[in-house]
Enzyme design. Sequence first.
Site, PDB file in Angstrom:
ATOM      1  N   GLN A 259       0.838  -1.197   0.000  1.00  0.00           N
ATOM      2  CA  GLN A 259       0.000   0.000   0.000  1.00  0.00           C
ATOM      3  C   GLN A 259       0.875   1.250   0.000  1.00  0.00           C
ATOM      4  OE1 GLN A 259      -2.920  -1.093  -0.386  1.00  0.00           O
ATOM      5  NE2 GLN A 259      -3.614   0.943  -0.912  1.00  0.00           N
ATOM      6  N   HIS A 262       2.407   2.941  -3.180  1.00  0.00           N
ATOM      7  CA  HIS A 262       1.587   3.667  -4.153  1.00  0.00           C
ATOM      8  C   HIS A 262       1.887   5.158  -4.146  1.00  0.00           C
ATOM      9  CE1 HIS A 262      -1.183   0.983  -6.121  1.00  0.00           C
ATOM     10  NE2 HIS A 262      -1.464   0.365  -4.998  1.00  0.00           N
ATOM     11  N   GLU A 327     -10.221   1.179   3.288  1.00  0.00           N
ATOM     12  CA  GLU A 327     -10.448   0.765   1.906  1.00  0.00           C
ATOM     13  C   GLU A 327     -10.182  -0.742   1.765  1.00  0.00           C
ATOM     14  OE1 GLU A 327      -7.529   2.385  -0.693  1.00  0.00           O
ATOM     15  OE2 GLU A 327      -8.639   1.927  -2.524  1.00  0.00           O
ATOM     16  N   HIS A 328      -8.990  -1.175   2.227  1.00  0.00           N
ATOM     17  CA  HIS A 328      -8.630  -2.595   2.195  1.00  0.00           C
ATOM     18  C   HIS A 328      -8.450  -3.086   3.631  1.00  0.00           C
ATOM     19  CE1 HIS A 328      -6.685  -0.798  -1.459  1.00  0.00           C
ATOM     20  NE2 HIS A 328      -7.301  -1.796  -2.045  1.00  0.00           N
ATOM     21  N   ASP A 361      -5.806  -6.661  -6.113  1.00  0.00           N
ATOM     22  CA  ASP A 361      -5.514  -5.585  -7.065  1.00  0.00           C
ATOM     23  C   ASP A 361      -5.551  -6.078  -8.503  1.00  0.00           C
ATOM     24  OD1 ASP A 361      -5.201  -3.569  -5.240  1.00  0.00           O
ATOM     25  OD2 ASP A 361      -3.057  -3.921  -4.964  1.00  0.00           O
ATOM     26  N   HIS A 420     -53.120  16.863  -7.847  1.00  0.00           N
ATOM     27  CA  HIS A 420     -52.773  15.487  -7.499  1.00  0.00           C
ATOM     28  C   HIS A 420     -54.036  14.738  -7.033  1.00  0.00           C
ATOM     29  CE1 HIS A 420     -48.653  17.006  -7.470  1.00  0.00           C
ATOM     30  NE2 HIS A 420     -48.183  15.807  -7.216  1.00  0.00           N
TER      31      HIS A 420
END
Lengths: 434, 434
Positions: A259, A262, A327-328, A361, A420
Amino acid sequence: MPHFLSTSDADFETRFTALLGAKREDSPDVDDAVAGIIADVRARGDAALIELTAKFDRLELTPESLAFTREEVDAHCANVPPAEKQALETAAQRIRAYHVRQMPEDAFWTDPDGASLGWRWTAVSAAGLYVPGGLASYPSSVLMNAIPAKVAGVERLAIAVPTPDGKVNPLVLMAARLAGVDEIYRIGGAQAIAALAYGTESVAPVDKITGPGNAYVAAAKRRVFGKVGIDMIAGPSEILVIADADNDPDWLALDLLSQAEHDESAQSILITDSPALAKAVAAAVEKRLETLERREIAGASWRENGAVITVSDLDEAAALSNRIAPEHLEICTAAPLELSQKCQHAGAIFLGGWTPEAIGDYVGGPNHVLPTARSARFSSGLSVMDFLKRTTLAQMTPAALKAIGPAAERLAISESLEAHGLSVRARLDKLNEG
Amino acid sequence: MPHFLSTSDADFETRFTALLGAKREDSPDVDDAVAGIIADVRARGDAALIELTAKFDRLELTPESLAFTREEVDAHCANVPPAEKQALETAAQRIRAYHVRQMPEDAFWTDPDGASLGWRWTAVSAAGLYVPGGLASYPSSVLMNAIPAKVAGVERLAIAVPTPDGKVNPLVLMAARLAGVDEIYRIGGAQAIAALAYGTESVAPVDKITGPGNAYVAAAKRRVFGKVGIDMIAGPSEILVIADADNDPDWLALDLLSQAEHDESAQSILITDSPALAKAVAAAVEKRLETLERREIAGASWRENGAVITVSDLDEAAALSNRIAPEHLEICTAAPLELSQKCQHAGAIFLGGWTPEAIGDYVGGPNHVLPTARSARFSSGLSVMDFLKRTTLAQMTPAALKAIGPAAERLAISESLEAHGLSVRARLDKLNEG
């Protein structure tokens, strides 16, 4: 040094809250520039697109060369080595097999009042996928965005990928081909988003735009939202690893680093009930950082944003995980599926020590486009649902209208919406005549 | 006079495109004011909320009176006449029965490579629902927003409803009670959205905010998006009626007017293959406009934005409908379900002459919060899905990793993400040792 925390520390709550609230990314304010670019592309179409591409990507295009031809794609694909091609095929096949199962079902039923009700799912007609150029031009992201669109039934799928100085990653084109992408444009930045949203002479507009991008792309997506649909605005990536004592520290170190490598603003967190493992993983990270190719980026991420948190038991780990909403989430414990049931807020969960996050991934099957920055509290990863929309259906019979119409009329009157009420009343009167 | 068009006219395409592109609403630019209000509530919490409520709603609150007490809600509900209460109960029961069917299923399976894959749906923990005050304070909207949230399993559901001069619509409180709302705050505007998103001393923050509102509320929702999830930003309402010759013109006129009476910027369109019906409906609209309570609003909407389009056959009507992508589509033809299958882009479809759109506003069952302004091309009405999120699951066995790991490693290397590849390689090496 990353942050070391323990739930037994007196200042844990303060430090954990600070960790949660830390702003990891500076978003440059490019909104005015982006507004100008969008207005320009709307006003001048191809001419603006071509000028902006010459300016930002140092590439001279014509209306005819905005898109790759079939022959150009063929030629680039021929440069992809067989092993890479086969790996992309494996990934594409597995991603497709997973996403096919997400297709929701239509429904239509008749209820006890005689009303027929239901819904029908249909695909977005045309979608655009943004693919960054340069370093972050990931073929895996092409598969992850394009395959769900095609599984959903999107008829026309266009890619925009900038090719600075004319350079393109052939694997990106190969991935697009494998995923069934219909059009590939050599455009990028806010001008590409404007062209996809509003159309030009040579680029037909789409209904939905997905895919990652830099600050200009993100600002442009925010601006065209409403005119077209967009996916989430991705923030820096995160991983949380929950592990017990029975793990290889080097494996977990590599998962954390995969991670961290990145982006300096990525975040890697280990939570463990084993102080010994906590130390061993931190040491293994330092060891791997000595030789890792991207050690500058990964090291900065780990020092600035990384954290090792020691807890008294795994339930405490699950509770912290829900506050992080990662996220993960990798769960490396004896009974990972059971523990995962206590982790409600996570984009993707990887169960057990044989499931490194990197599998997800590329080839696991589930999507790798996932909610970041704690947004897993309220949003989901990319799926076929992002390329579908639901139309609700209702059909009354005279009997059904007689049964439920008066309640509608009553509520319409209470909301002072006379027409209506009258639209129901006129029909009820006809029934009462008969 | 509304717009009269016929597909046989030479200038049809020009005029239809102009109709599609017409901007019906001026959005005042309140973004700077809203940014200031949000910053103030974040900085000063309750104190700001109370000051802003005194300023905008002429109502003096204390931290203790920000929320309605149970006894206050009881007292207001006691003022709701039995017929209105029963109508709300009918609506709530039918909306609940419809939305329960939307609950998606979890999945977990093992694929031929031995990988276990799946997903799990979980509810957003806390949601906030904005309810406008004054004229547009619709109890039906409370039901339509709150019931899907509770069906999804949202534990904490808070309402923000401004009560200018202390006035509140008791039906709104009754609807909230029937829907199972947990907290009701006397706050409105951008300050209410800020309090729900960021929390104050007395208002706990939520994860998702839905519900309609004025320009301030809409701008505030856009600004807090990312910190929390939001639903769509609603534009002015629309109806498209597709009808053949065999219809009562007065019924269709009332259906068109029930949209027009909402707002001058609402849009009502009739498409028919019968020139005689086109004339008869236009005449019936004028006749009803003579006496309708909201004739000023409805008349302005019809004259400015209304349209009557004559087509040569119903397939042409479906094709035009797809270009309009209407929020509400009423199909009053001999075989409405068949024709509806050609209409892919619509928020909600009402089938046959016994299904006036107003039924869907109140008691039909499907949601009345629907995509406006052509966004049915890419988005759906509110549903339980808006209050759920999906976590993907993946678990490899050693054999599964052996089968698919090398492809992941290869792709990681091709993307220059070394640690990704190593996290797979370290495990494969262990397997090869064994």
